[in-house]
Write an enzyme that holds these catalytic residues in place. Structure first.
Site, PDB file in Angstrom:
ATOM      1  CB  THR A  96      20.598  16.847  71.160  1.00 36.36           C
ATOM      2  OG1 THR A  96      21.784  17.541  71.522  1.00 36.36           O
ATOM      3  CG2 THR A  96      20.958  15.597  70.378  1.00 36.36           C
ATOM      4  CE  LYS A 171      24.827  16.389  70.879  1.00 35.60           C
ATOM      5  NZ  LYS A 171      25.985  16.482  71.754  1.00 35.60           N
ATOM      6  CE  LYS A 239      17.629  14.591  74.269  1.00 37.96           C
ATOM      7  NZ  LYS A 239      18.508  15.560  73.604  1.00 37.96           N
TER       8      LYS A 239
HETATM    9  P1  NAP Z   1      18.057  21.033  80.786  1.00 35.79           P
HETATM   10  O1  NAP Z   1      18.913  21.671  81.805  1.00 35.79           O
HETATM   11  O2  NAP Z   1      17.225  19.850  81.159  1.00 35.79           O
HETATM   12  O3  NAP Z   1      17.117  22.186  80.147  1.00 35.79           O
HETATM   13  C1  NAP Z   1      16.043  21.858  79.343  1.00 35.79           C
HETATM   14  C2  NAP Z   1      15.325  23.116  78.903  1.00 35.79           C
HETATM   15  O4  NAP Z   1      14.183  22.739  78.110  1.00 35.79           O
HETATM   16  C3  NAP Z   1      14.793  23.969  80.053  1.00 35.79           C
HETATM   17  O5  NAP Z   1      14.903  25.329  79.690  1.00 35.79           O
HETATM   18  C4  NAP Z   1      13.322  23.538  80.118  1.00 35.79           C
HETATM   19  O6  NAP Z   1      12.455  24.499  80.676  1.00 35.79           O
HETATM   20  C5  NAP Z   1      13.030  23.392  78.643  1.00 35.79           C
HETATM   21  N1  NAP Z   1      11.842  22.579  78.366  1.00 35.79           N
HETATM   22  C6  NAP Z   1      11.672  21.253  78.592  1.00 35.79           C
HETATM   23  N2  NAP Z   1      10.447  20.865  78.170  1.00 35.79           N
HETATM   24  C7  NAP Z   1       9.839  21.978  77.682  1.00 35.79           C
HETATM   25  C8  NAP Z   1       8.571  22.218  77.078  1.00 35.79           C
HETATM   26  N3  NAP Z   1       7.695  21.225  76.889  1.00 35.79           N
HETATM   27  N4  NAP Z   1       8.284  23.474  76.697  1.00 35.79           N
HETATM   28  C9  NAP Z   1       9.181  24.473  76.875  1.00 35.79           C
HETATM   29  N5  NAP Z   1      10.385  24.316  77.413  1.00 35.79           N
HETATM   30  C10 NAP Z   1      10.726  23.065  77.811  1.00 35.79           C
HETATM   31  O7  NAP Z   1      18.901  20.528  79.535  1.00 35.79           O
HETATM   32  P2  NAP Z   1      20.355  20.957  79.014  1.00 35.79           P
HETATM   33  O8  NAP Z   1      21.383  20.109  79.655  1.00 35.79           O
HETATM   34  O9  NAP Z   1      20.481  22.442  79.043  1.00 35.79           O
HETATM   35  O10 NAP Z   1      20.246  20.427  77.497  1.00 35.79           O
HETATM   36  C11 NAP Z   1      19.521  21.126  76.499  1.00 35.79           C
HETATM   37  C12 NAP Z   1      19.729  20.405  75.173  1.00 35.79           C
HETATM   38  O11 NAP Z   1      21.130  20.384  74.850  1.00 35.79           O
HETATM   39  C13 NAP Z   1      19.289  18.928  75.183  1.00 35.79           C
HETATM   40  O12 NAP Z   1      18.753  18.619  73.927  1.00 35.79           O
HETATM   41  C14 NAP Z   1      20.593  18.175  75.427  1.00 35.79           C
HETATM   42  O13 NAP Z   1      20.535  16.861  74.917  1.00 35.79           O
HETATM   43  C15 NAP Z   1      21.574  19.055  74.680  1.00 35.79           C
HETATM   44  N6  NAP Z   1      22.960  19.018  75.179  1.00 35.79           N
HETATM   45  C16 NAP Z   1      23.216  19.032  76.508  1.00 35.79           C
HETATM   46  C17 NAP Z   1      24.527  19.005  76.949  1.00 35.79           C
HETATM   47  C18 NAP Z   1      24.882  18.979  78.415  1.00 35.79           C
HETATM   48  O14 NAP Z   1      26.025  18.636  78.730  1.00 35.79           O
HETATM   49  N7  NAP Z   1      24.013  19.352  79.335  1.00 35.79           N
HETATM   50  C19 NAP Z   1      25.582  18.962  76.018  1.00 35.79           C
HETATM   51  C20 NAP Z   1      25.288  18.992  74.653  1.00 35.79           C
HETATM   52  C21 NAP Z   1      23.965  19.013  74.236  1.00 35.79           C
HETATM   53  P3  NAP Z   1      12.176  24.530  82.287  1.00 35.79           P
HETATM   54  O15 NAP Z   1      13.315  25.280  82.861  1.00 35.79           O
HETATM   55  O16 NAP Z   1      10.879  25.212  82.410  1.00 35.79           O
HETATM   56  O17 NAP Z   1      12.126  23.079  82.737  1.00 35.79           O
END
Ligand code: NAP
Length: 290
Positions: A96, A171, A239
């Site tokens: 997102t 989104k 965010k």
């Molecule tokens: P998350 O668990 O916090 O995972 C974030 C990912 O981004 C991890 O793989 C992290 O790597 C990587 N990352 C962060 N900063 C980085 C950088 N500077 N360089 C390279 N990699 C980096 O988040 P998530 O819940 O999976 O969400 C991912 C996306 O989907 C977000 O945009 C969120 O808003 C969206 N989303 C989430 C949900 C939900 O329910 N969780 C639902 C819909 C949409 P590391 O492992 O090394 O930290």
């Protein structure tokens, strides 16, 4: 399309990539923190040494990253996607992010000869595990047609919304509704709690009427136990609200209620609740008394 890459093994990325593997695709994975890919590698995925490697080797590479800054790092940083991608390769950004960042990535990918789609998702950890996400895609139509089957492995529904930016916009509009719902839910429950009403009664009443929805049902249980194991991190909800407000500002749309909801989530981040589930907003509303 046989060989696919997946960048980002967070809460969402890991199960989404696992579903591509279960669907029979040859999968390469990369994550900034390599250990988070161990389960995927044990299940048959191969480690790729960099985002550039994945973009070069795979027919199509997906990414699911935290925020716009992470997406920019992975694309434009050292050994980033843009240095690897070339003629005939596809890149699909599922994080997102804001429409401007999506367009910037799209331009760089297409200039390098690749094709680009943005495809943010609705649905959280469980739908990601069950392959029942809702995918909001926009960008290269031929790439969309090619990956519809892969989208079917990760989601129960995918829509093609037009030019790059339309997916991010949709989104953000959808998620501001979710943030507002959570704020109203927590405030209603906080008042009920302060005046001594039974929260279970209130949850049952909400669930029996026109406001019944899966989110209140799931998050109500967390509120009752005051325990918030993460599915959607609160910091990502804030965010999304910030990005929605920026979008509204550019579009000349006033969003006074969302601005207040954003402040509530900012307060929660300030209280170190950012890595808990976004229902932890409850702790802020519950403690706001005088
Ligand atoms: P998350 O668990 O916090 O995972 C974030 C990912 O981004 C991890 O793989 C992290 O790597 C990587 N990352 C962060 N900063 C980085 C950088 N500077 N360089 C390279 N990699 C980096 O988040 P998530 O819940 O999976 O969400 C991912 C996306 O989907 C977000 O945009 C969120 O808003 C969206 N989303 C989430 C949900 C939900 O329910 N969780 C639902 C819909 C949409 P590391 O492992 O090394 O930290």
């Amino acid at each position: 399309m046989k060989k696919v890459g997946f960048i980002g093994a967070g809460i969402m990325g890991r199960p989404m990539a696992a579903n591509l593997l279960k669907g029979g695709l040859e999968l390469y994975v990369w994550n900034r923190t390599r250990d988070k890919c161990n389960d995927l590698i044990a299940a048959g995925a191969k480690w790729g040494e960099s985002p550039a490697f994945l973009a070069r080797e795979c027919d199509v590479t997906f990414s699911m990253l935290a925020d716009p800054a992470a997406s920019v790092d992975v694309c434009f940083g050292l050994d980033g996607v843009v240095t690897g991608i070339g003629e005939g390769r596809g890149y699909i950004e599922m994080s997102t992010i804001d429409p401007g960042t999506a367009r910037r990535i799209a331009d760089a990918v297409t200039k390098a000869g690749g094709r680009f789609l943005e495809a943010p998702v609705s649905g959280s950890k469980k739908p990601a595990e069950e392959g029942t996400l809702i995918i909001m895609a926009a960008g290269d139509r031929s790439l969309y047609d090619e990956v519809e089957k892969a989208f079917g492995m990760m989601g129960k529904m995918s829509l093609y919304l037009g030019e790059v930016g339309r997916g991010a916009q949709m989104k953000l509009c959808v998620n501001l509704v979710m943030g507002g719902m959570m704020a109203a839910f927590c405030e209603g429950l906080a008042l009920a709690s302060r005046i001594g009403l039974d929260l279970r009664d209130m949850l049952n009443i909400l669930d029996a009427g026109a406001m019944s929805n899966p989110m209140f049902r799931m998050k109500g249980g967390l509120v009752l136990s005051n325990d918030f194991p993460v599915a959607f991190p609160l910091k990502h909800m804030q965010k999304d609200l910030r990005l929605a407000l920026l979008l509204a500002d550019e579009a000349g749309q006033s969003l006074p209620a969302t601005a207040v909801v954003n402040e509530l989530f900012k307060k929660a981040r300030g209280q170190n609740l950012g890595d808990l589930d976004f229902a932890a907003l409850w702790r802020v509303t519950k403690e706001s008394g005088h």
